[in-house]
Design a protein around this motif. Structure first.
Motif, PDB file in Angstrom:
ATOM      1  N   ALA A 154     -35.326 -20.106   0.220  1.00 22.01           N
ATOM      2  CA  ALA A 154     -35.384 -20.838   1.487  1.00 22.01           C
ATOM      3  C   ALA A 154     -34.845 -22.254   1.330  1.00 22.01           C
ATOM      4  CB  ALA A 154     -36.822 -20.865   2.007  1.00 22.01           C
ATOM      5  N   MET A 155     -35.095 -22.881   0.182  1.00 23.91           N
ATOM      6  CA  MET A 155     -34.566 -24.221  -0.059  1.00 23.91           C
ATOM      7  C   MET A 155     -33.036 -24.201  -0.112  1.00 23.91           C
ATOM      8  SD  MET A 155     -35.512 -27.404  -0.595  1.00 23.91           S
ATOM      9  CE  MET A 155     -37.153 -27.428  -1.320  1.00 23.91           C
TER      10      MET A 155
ATOM     11  N   MET B 298     -33.213 -20.655  13.699  1.00 21.77           N
ATOM     12  CA  MET B 298     -32.865 -20.554  12.285  1.00 21.77           C
ATOM     13  C   MET B 298     -33.704 -21.523  11.458  1.00 21.77           C
ATOM     14  SD  MET B 298     -31.018 -19.135   9.914  1.00 21.77           S
ATOM     15  CE  MET B 298     -29.700 -18.318  10.795  1.00 21.77           C
ATOM     16  N   GLY B 299     -33.870 -22.745  11.938  1.00 21.37           N
ATOM     17  CA  GLY B 299     -34.699 -23.703  11.221  1.00 21.37           C
ATOM     18  C   GLY B 299     -36.139 -23.254  11.111  1.00 21.37           C
ATOM     19  N   GLU B 300     -36.671 -22.641  12.164  1.00 16.00           N
ATOM     20  CA  GLU B 300     -38.049 -22.146  12.125  1.00 16.00           C
ATOM     21  C   GLU B 300     -38.211 -21.036  11.096  1.00 16.00           C
ATOM     22  OE1 GLU B 300     -38.963 -20.921  16.039  1.00 16.00           O
ATOM     23  OE2 GLU B 300     -38.915 -22.942  16.910  1.00 16.00           O
TER      24      GLU B 300
ATOM     25  N   ALA C  23     -25.626 -15.453   4.370  1.00 22.91           N
ATOM     26  CA  ALA C  23     -26.162 -15.755   3.042  1.00 22.91           C
ATOM     27  C   ALA C  23     -27.596 -15.260   2.902  1.00 22.91           C
ATOM     28  CB  ALA C  23     -26.089 -17.257   2.778  1.00 22.91           C
ATOM     29  N   ALA C  24     -28.401 -15.424   3.941  1.00 20.62           N
ATOM     30  CA  ALA C  24     -29.799 -14.994   3.876  1.00 20.62           C
ATOM     31  C   ALA C  24     -29.898 -13.489   3.664  1.00 20.62           C
ATOM     32  CB  ALA C  24     -30.526 -15.411   5.153  1.00 20.62           C
ATOM     33  N   LYS C  25     -29.112 -12.722   4.397  1.00 20.65           N
ATOM     34  CA  LYS C  25     -29.186 -11.265   4.262  1.00 20.65           C
ATOM     35  C   LYS C  25     -28.748 -10.814   2.871  1.00 20.65           C
ATOM     36  CE  LYS C  25     -26.705 -10.405   7.940  1.00 20.65           C
ATOM     37  NZ  LYS C  25     -26.004  -9.651   9.012  1.00 20.65           N
ATOM     38  N   GLU C  26     -27.684 -11.402   2.342  1.00 16.03           N
ATOM     39  CA  GLU C  26     -27.169 -10.958   1.045  1.00 16.03           C
ATOM     40  C   GLU C  26     -28.069 -11.408  -0.103  1.00 16.03           C
ATOM     41  OE1 GLU C  26     -23.143 -12.274   0.797  1.00 16.03           O
ATOM     42  OE2 GLU C  26     -22.438 -10.910   2.369  1.00 16.03           O
TER      43      GLU C  26
ATOM     44  N   ALA D 142     -39.513 -10.241   0.020  1.00 19.23           N
ATOM     45  CA  ALA D 142     -38.137 -10.511   0.435  1.00 19.23           C
ATOM     46  C   ALA D 142     -37.740  -9.620   1.603  1.00 19.23           C
ATOM     47  CB  ALA D 142     -37.188 -10.300  -0.750  1.00 19.23           C
ATOM     48  N   GLU D 143     -38.227  -8.372   1.623  1.00 21.83           N
ATOM     49  CA  GLU D 143     -37.914  -7.474   2.738  1.00 21.83           C
ATOM     50  C   GLU D 143     -38.465  -8.010   4.053  1.00 21.83           C
ATOM     51  OE1 GLU D 143     -39.178  -6.560  -0.122  1.00 21.83           O
ATOM     52  OE2 GLU D 143     -38.203  -4.753  -0.917  1.00 21.83           O
ATOM     53  N   ALA D 144     -39.700  -8.535   4.012  1.00 16.55           N
ATOM     54  CA  ALA D 144     -40.286  -9.094   5.230  1.00 16.55           C
ATOM     55  C   ALA D 144     -39.527 -10.336   5.685  1.00 16.55           C
ATOM     56  CB  ALA D 144     -41.758  -9.429   4.981  1.00 16.55           C
ATOM     57  N   TYR D 145     -39.046 -11.118   4.729  1.00 15.67           N
ATOM     58  CA  TYR D 145     -38.293 -12.323   5.084  1.00 15.67           C
ATOM     59  C   TYR D 145     -36.938 -11.956   5.700  1.00 15.67           C
ATOM     60  CZ  TYR D 145     -37.425 -17.362   4.617  1.00 15.67           C
ATOM     61  OH  TYR D 145     -37.204 -18.694   4.868  1.00 15.67           O
ATOM     62  N   ILE D 146     -36.321 -10.875   5.218  1.00 19.11           N
ATOM     63  CA  ILE D 146     -35.059 -10.418   5.808  1.00 19.11           C
ATOM     64  C   ILE D 146     -35.254 -10.079   7.284  1.00 19.11           C
ATOM     65  CG2 ILE D 146     -33.361  -8.548   5.814  1.00 19.11           C
ATOM     66  CD1 ILE D 146     -33.530  -8.441   2.817  1.00 19.11           C
ATOM     67  N   GLN D 147     -36.377  -9.445   7.611  1.00 13.85           N
ATOM     68  CA  GLN D 147     -36.623  -9.062   8.999  1.00 13.85           C
ATOM     69  C   GLN D 147     -36.696 -10.275   9.916  1.00 13.85           C
ATOM     70  OE1 GLN D 147     -36.469  -5.931  10.071  1.00 13.85           O
ATOM     71  NE2 GLN D 147     -35.997  -5.419   7.934  1.00 13.85           N
ATOM     72  N   GLU D 148     -37.198 -11.390   9.403  1.00 12.78           N
ATOM     73  CA  GLU D 148     -37.240 -12.605  10.215  1.00 12.78           C
ATOM     74  C   GLU D 148     -35.828 -13.072  10.560  1.00 12.78           C
ATOM     75  OE1 GLU D 148     -39.808 -13.982  11.499  1.00 12.78           O
ATOM     76  OE2 GLU D 148     -41.408 -12.893  10.468  1.00 12.78           O
ATOM     77  N   PHE D 149     -34.925 -12.998   9.592  1.00 14.86           N
ATOM     78  CA  PHE D 149     -33.540 -13.396   9.864  1.00 14.86           C
ATOM     79  C   PHE D 149     -32.837 -12.371  10.751  1.00 14.86           C
ATOM     80  CE2 PHE D 149     -34.400 -15.928   6.077  1.00 14.86           C
ATOM     81  CZ  PHE D 149     -33.835 -17.145   6.425  1.00 14.86           C
ATOM     82  N   LEU D 150     -33.146 -11.088  10.560  1.00 14.18           N
ATOM     83  CA  LEU D 150     -32.524 -10.072  11.403  1.00 14.18           C
ATOM     84  C   LEU D 150     -32.977 -10.193  12.850  1.00 14.18           C
ATOM     85  CD1 LEU D 150     -32.626  -6.895   9.112  1.00 14.18           C
ATOM     86  CD2 LEU D 150     -30.688  -8.398   9.602  1.00 14.18           C
ATOM     87  N   SER D 151     -34.167 -10.746  13.075  1.00 14.86           N
ATOM     88  CA  SER D 151     -34.621 -10.935  14.454  1.00 14.86           C
ATOM     89  C   SER D 151     -33.713 -11.912  15.194  1.00 14.86           C
ATOM     90  CB  SER D 151     -36.063 -11.436  14.463  1.00 14.86           C
ATOM     91  OG  SER D 151     -36.149 -12.750  13.915  1.00 14.86           O
ATOM     92  N   ILE D 152     -33.123 -12.863  14.472  1.00 17.35           N
ATOM     93  CA  ILE D 152     -32.160 -13.773  15.101  1.00 17.35           C
ATOM     94  C   ILE D 152     -30.915 -13.004  15.509  1.00 17.35           C
ATOM     95  CG2 ILE D 152     -30.769 -15.850  14.750  1.00 17.35           C
ATOM     96  CD1 ILE D 152     -32.763 -16.758  12.665  1.00 17.35           C
ATOM     97  N   GLU D 153     -30.462 -12.118  14.620  1.00 13.36           N
ATOM     98  CA  GLU D 153     -29.261 -11.337  14.904  1.00 13.36           C
ATOM     99  C   GLU D 153     -29.505 -10.330  16.014  1.00 13.36           C
ATOM    100  OE1 GLU D 153     -25.887  -9.553  11.988  1.00 13.36           O
ATOM    101  OE2 GLU D 153     -27.895  -8.743  11.731  1.00 13.36           O
ATOM    102  N   ARG D 154     -30.694  -9.702  16.029  1.00 13.27           N
ATOM    103  CA  ARG D 154     -30.989  -8.688  17.045  1.00 13.27           C
ATOM    104  C   ARG D 154     -31.176  -9.289  18.431  1.00 13.27           C
ATOM    105  NH1 ARG D 154     -34.294  -6.276  12.860  1.00 13.27           N
ATOM    106  NH2 ARG D 154     -36.061  -7.447  13.686  1.00 13.27           N
ATOM    107  N   SER D 155     -31.490 -10.571  18.496  1.00 10.92           N
ATOM    108  CA  SER D 155     -31.720 -11.193  19.797  1.00 10.92           C
ATOM    109  C   SER D 155     -30.463 -11.213  20.653  1.00 10.92           C
ATOM    110  CB  SER D 155     -32.252 -12.615  19.613  1.00 10.92           C
ATOM    111  OG  SER D 155     -31.282 -13.419  18.965  1.00 10.92           O
TER     112      SER D 155
END
Length: 353
Positions: free
Chosen positions: A233-234, A268-270, A135-138, A287-300
């Motif tokens: 984010a909410m 994810m909560g952080e 959901a975050a990425k889309e 929004a692009e910078a925020y996507i990178q934060e979520f992608l860091s979870i996926e890349r880990s």
């Protein structure tokens, strides 16, 4: 095209309402079935396109809200994306109402969380993390497009985020206790009724039930595109917890949503808490910078949940029910999302405008 379904467009049909037929300026006949939503500026119906026998949603706005309706039409024409609810056409019916013919989604995020996803996400936290990441990425991809067009949505809440699925939601979530039983759903943004130019955001035109702290403080903070980042984010926090949440004005000013996200004690909560910070300058800059934060979870490669279940999957396989894996690893029994949000009232208290 089946032209026998299209009578002469000069017929005096009644205004758009339940159980009626309407003809658009393009000489297309629509059948309006029932009411599916009611807002401050109009009513939404479900129905069908008689020419192509496809489902449609009809948003009907009265003449005294014409300026908001035309504003929404202009925004939707400028924003064409698979992540934004599609506008097929707009016309004025015989009652003078402006009718927006849009894509009909299967559900909005509020109903999706409470009726389908909520019980399964609270039961299976792995599914919660994977679905929230999707959901975050889309949604942030759609938000990035909106902001690049110098538009601020300003009204992002679970009632204005829509969910479409390939099959029925019931069949998609039939086995919620399996780790890989993710529903084949897509998340989209809709309802641009109060969207405004980012360079001229009005100070008093907000949905106060979801407004971020800077709007509640008036002119103390600068109001910009990070209002939408806070609201996204909410929504992600509610999806991650598997329940609808409501915060009072004072709780939002005190930063309770951000503290709740951090208290989940997961990566994810952080990341979600970054978008919920009280001061907009400390949120992700775009929004692009925020996507990178979520992608860091996926890349880990391994999320917190995958690392915790690594031994269990080796013993039982990836399709082991959550309860079996939990009993196999006693280190995990001290933590659950349900325990963190247990103090929140069970009744859904999300107030739409």
């Amino acid at each position: 095209m089946q032209t026998n379904y299209v009578p002469n467009y000069q017929l005096q049909l009644p205004p758009c309402s339940e159980g009626t037929f309407v003809i658009s300026a393009s000489n297309t006949m629509y059948k309006v079935d029932r009411t599916i939503g009611q807002g401050a500026f109009g009513r939404v119906y479900s129905g069908r396109d008689c020419n192509f026998d496809s489902a449609r949603a009809f948003k009907v706005m009265s003449p005294h809200n014409a300026h908001l309706a035309y504003n929404e039409v202009q925004r939707l024409i400028a924003l064409r994306s698979p992540r934004i609810l599609h506008l097929h056409e707009a016309f004025i019916d015989n009652g003078g109402n402006l009718v927006l013919v849009q894509e009909l989604a299967d559900s909005d995020l509020a109903r999706f969380i409470w009726s389908w996803a909520g019980p399964s996400l609270r039961y299976c936290p792995e599914q919660s993390e994977l679905l929230t990441l999707k959901a975050a990425k889309e949604l942030l991809e759609a938000l990035a497009l909106i902001h690049r067009s110098d538009i601020g949505h300003l009204d992002l809440h679970p009632g204005n985020i829509f969910v479409t699925c390939q099959n029925s939601l019931g069949s998609e979530l039939r086995f919620p206790h399996y780790q890989n039983a993710l529903p084949a759903v897509a998340f989209k943004i809709g309802d641009f009724g109060i969207a405004r130019d980012l360079r001229r955001i009005p100070g008093g035109q907000f949905n106060w039930s979801i407004s971020p702290p800077e709007t509640l403080m008036g002119d103390e903070y600068r109001m910009d595109h990070r209002i939408d980042i806070y609201n996204i984010a909410m929504c992600l926090l509610q999806l991650y917890c598997g329940r609808t949440l409501s915060f009072t004005r004072q709780e939002r000013l005190d930063g309770k949503p951000s503290r709740l996200a951090r208290s989940l004690r997961t990566r994810m909560g952080e990341v979600i808490s970054l978008g919920l910070r009280r001061h907009p300058l400390y949120r992700p800059c775009s929004a692009e910078a925020y996507i990178q934060e979520f992608l860091s979870i996926e890349r880990s490669g391994y999320s917190e949940w995958k690392r915790m279940h690594e031994v269990d999957e080796h013993c039982y396989g990836p399709y082991t029910p959550w309860q079996m894996r939990r009993s196999a690893n006693p280190q995990r029994q001290n933590f659950s999302l349900a325990h963190v949000v247990a103090s929140i009232d069970q009744t859904p208290r999300f107030h739409q405008r």
